[in-house]
Scaffold this motif. Sequence first.
Motif, PDB file in Angstrom:
ATOM      1  N   LEU A 160      35.779  63.529  25.438  1.00  0.00           N
ATOM      2  CA  LEU A 160      35.049  63.294  24.184  1.00  0.00           C
ATOM      3  C   LEU A 160      35.267  61.866  23.673  1.00  0.00           C
ATOM      4  O   LEU A 160      34.317  61.189  23.271  1.00  0.00           O
ATOM      5  CB  LEU A 160      35.489  64.324  23.130  1.00  0.00           C
ATOM      6  CG  LEU A 160      34.764  64.279  21.778  1.00  0.00           C
ATOM      7  CD1 LEU A 160      33.250  64.385  21.945  1.00  0.00           C
ATOM      8  CD2 LEU A 160      35.279  65.406  20.865  1.00  0.00           C
ATOM      9  N   TYR A 163      33.334  59.464  25.953  1.00  0.00           N
ATOM     10  CA  TYR A 163      31.895  59.527  25.657  1.00  0.00           C
ATOM     11  C   TYR A 163      31.587  58.753  24.377  1.00  0.00           C
ATOM     12  O   TYR A 163      30.640  57.958  24.314  1.00  0.00           O
ATOM     13  CB  TYR A 163      31.461  60.989  25.502  1.00  0.00           C
ATOM     14  CG  TYR A 163      30.002  61.129  25.100  1.00  0.00           C
ATOM     15  CD1 TYR A 163      28.995  61.102  26.063  1.00  0.00           C
ATOM     16  CD2 TYR A 163      29.638  61.246  23.763  1.00  0.00           C
ATOM     17  CE1 TYR A 163      27.662  61.200  25.702  1.00  0.00           C
ATOM     18  CE2 TYR A 163      28.308  61.330  23.391  1.00  0.00           C
ATOM     19  CZ  TYR A 163      27.325  61.314  24.369  1.00  0.00           C
ATOM     20  OH  TYR A 163      25.993  61.387  24.000  1.00  0.00           O
ATOM     21  N   GLU A 182      21.903  62.039  19.307  1.00  0.00           N
ATOM     22  CA  GLU A 182      23.363  61.899  19.369  1.00  0.00           C
ATOM     23  C   GLU A 182      24.043  62.703  18.256  1.00  0.00           C
ATOM     24  O   GLU A 182      25.084  63.325  18.476  1.00  0.00           O
ATOM     25  CB  GLU A 182      23.788  60.426  19.290  1.00  0.00           C
ATOM     26  CG  GLU A 182      23.382  59.597  20.490  1.00  0.00           C
ATOM     27  CD  GLU A 182      23.940  60.104  21.822  1.00  0.00           C
ATOM     28  OE1 GLU A 182      24.978  60.800  21.819  1.00  0.00           O
ATOM     29  OE2 GLU A 182      23.338  59.810  22.867  1.00  0.00           O
ATOM     30  N   LYS A 185      24.054  66.276  19.274  1.00  0.00           N
ATOM     31  CA  LYS A 185      25.034  66.515  20.339  1.00  0.00           C
ATOM     32  C   LYS A 185      26.441  66.658  19.737  1.00  0.00           C
ATOM     33  O   LYS A 185      27.178  67.589  20.069  1.00  0.00           O
ATOM     34  CB  LYS A 185      24.997  65.331  21.312  1.00  0.00           C
ATOM     35  CG  LYS A 185      25.501  65.642  22.693  1.00  0.00           C
ATOM     36  CD  LYS A 185      25.359  64.449  23.619  1.00  0.00           C
ATOM     37  CE  LYS A 185      23.983  64.372  24.249  1.00  0.00           C
ATOM     38  NZ  LYS A 185      23.919  63.339  25.306  1.00  0.00           N
ATOM     39  N   VAL A 189      29.196  69.747  19.549  1.00  0.00           N
ATOM     40  CA  VAL A 189      30.599  69.674  20.011  1.00  0.00           C
ATOM     41  C   VAL A 189      31.525  70.149  18.892  1.00  0.00           C
ATOM     42  O   VAL A 189      32.479  70.909  19.121  1.00  0.00           O
ATOM     43  CB  VAL A 189      30.961  68.232  20.442  1.00  0.00           C
ATOM     44  CG1 VAL A 189      32.451  68.130  20.764  1.00  0.00           C
ATOM     45  CG2 VAL A 189      30.147  67.827  21.664  1.00  0.00           C
ATOM     46  N   SER A 211      35.475  69.596  29.069  1.00  0.00           N
ATOM     47  CA  SER A 211      34.610  68.915  28.111  1.00  0.00           C
ATOM     48  C   SER A 211      33.416  69.783  27.735  1.00  0.00           C
ATOM     49  O   SER A 211      32.641  70.195  28.604  1.00  0.00           O
ATOM     50  CB  SER A 211      34.093  67.608  28.693  1.00  0.00           C
ATOM     51  OG  SER A 211      33.078  67.101  27.862  1.00  0.00           O
ATOM     52  N   LEU A 213      30.872  68.744  26.305  1.00  0.00           N
ATOM     53  CA  LEU A 213      29.661  67.922  26.441  1.00  0.00           C
ATOM     54  C   LEU A 213      28.838  68.349  27.658  1.00  0.00           C
ATOM     55  O   LEU A 213      27.614  68.278  27.646  1.00  0.00           O
ATOM     56  CB  LEU A 213      30.044  66.446  26.587  1.00  0.00           C
ATOM     57  CG  LEU A 213      30.510  65.756  25.293  1.00  0.00           C
ATOM     58  CD1 LEU A 213      31.402  64.572  25.599  1.00  0.00           C
ATOM     59  CD2 LEU A 213      29.334  65.354  24.450  1.00  0.00           C
ATOM     60  N   SER A 263      37.127  66.744  17.409  1.00  0.00           N
ATOM     61  CA  SER A 263      35.658  66.762  17.407  1.00  0.00           C
ATOM     62  C   SER A 263      35.107  66.448  16.004  1.00  0.00           C
ATOM     63  O   SER A 263      34.069  65.810  15.869  1.00  0.00           O
ATOM     64  CB  SER A 263      35.129  68.111  17.919  1.00  0.00           C
ATOM     65  OG  SER A 263      35.310  69.147  16.961  1.00  0.00           O
TER      66      SER A 263
END
Length: 441
Positions: A160, A163, A182, A185, A189, A211, A213, A263
């Motif tokens: 994370l 990314y 984004e 996303k 998460v 992950s 993601l 997160s």
Amino acid sequence: MAAVTVLPVSLSARFKGSFAYFTVKDRLPQILTKVIDTLHRHKNEFFEEHGEKGVEAEKRAISFLSKLRNELQTDKPVTPLEDELPDAALWNQYLDYQRNLANGSGELSWFQSPWLFVECYMYRRIQAALAQNPPIENFDVFKEGKAQNFFESQEAVIALCTYFQELLKNIKDLDEKQLQQELFKLLQVSLWGNKCDLSFSAGEDSSQKSSPLQSLENLLPYIVVNDMEKIWSLFLKAKKRNTEKSNVRVDIVLDNAGFELVSDFVLADFLLSSKLADEVHFHGKSIPWYVSDTTKHDFNWTVKQLQSANHMWMSRCGINWEGNLKKGVWVYHDHMFWTLPHDFSSMAGVAPDLYADLQKSNLIFFKGDLNYRKLTGDRKWEYTVPFHQALNKFHPAPLCSLRTLKSDTQVGLKPGQGEEIQASEPDWMKQGKNGVYKGIS
């Protein structure tokens, strides 16, 4: 005369076979047993730090907790708090209020009372066991489990942070559509990070091993209420409405430490870096709570762990986040209201200072199942009841619940949606497998 709103019945262990019944009968005693075991295992540490006084305090705390476990398992009456902590009077007033609501006897017992109340009460009694037994009064019985969850989630944390740091390199070049993607996303998460809940697993391993993601596309069908588009609109409106002199403020009412907290940090940093927000206020717990909930110590410890990590992107995140705190664009609060048994519709009356502070926000994210239960009063609502109705007039600012389902309450579904899921998955509300983004403007 205005019509009186009749609220549905509270979830309670008196409904045998319900998730509340299972929790009070099995999960809460398991958690108490683990707490007692944790104190036993730290006996030598207490001796080294405090001598015989530490060992005596440990014995008294264990005796207190063993008695509490017995009261719970034998469905004894819930008794007033006897400590002198600042919230004791509010707790005892609430106990009287619940007694007055109780039909017939006026006595409240563990299995006959509202589930939300007795579950919160158990954690408050754990705090009392330590508070009344100095010199170990500041010992966090859940600290080890929270740290373990963080370390066992390292792979997911690295993925994370990596990314996110890659995203930051190009964030200024993203157009509105890409920014929206984004945001969605990172909201996902943050939502699925909520599966890492040690109170739900009774303290068993619930770390994020890989992950999330990679699996967001596969998890999309499990989001039963998805108001992400509304959240995006709220951000755009806030930016248009607010002039340069007036900051866009986002609040995050935190849930679990460990991967979920990381997160939440990434989401908060993204909101600042993308200029969707100017400041983020985090709200944690003032005492150890629900096994893995975030306290001030957990919050600061997590930032420091990332700062000192020997992974470049983890360390970069930690350094940046420490900087955000120093600059005052991230602010941590831990009002005692968050560890009272009241649902949030009582906040304006019980904690007017907190309510007034939240009114300064442009958007409040409430993380996790306990916050959802307190938002909706932890009642047996019909699935199709609108979210704003279940909030029972609680609306300090636009708000959004991000929650994976771990209890028997859910509102805001389309007609027939709950029944359809129930038919294919009878335990859909209790597995932490389904998620909700429910917003109200």
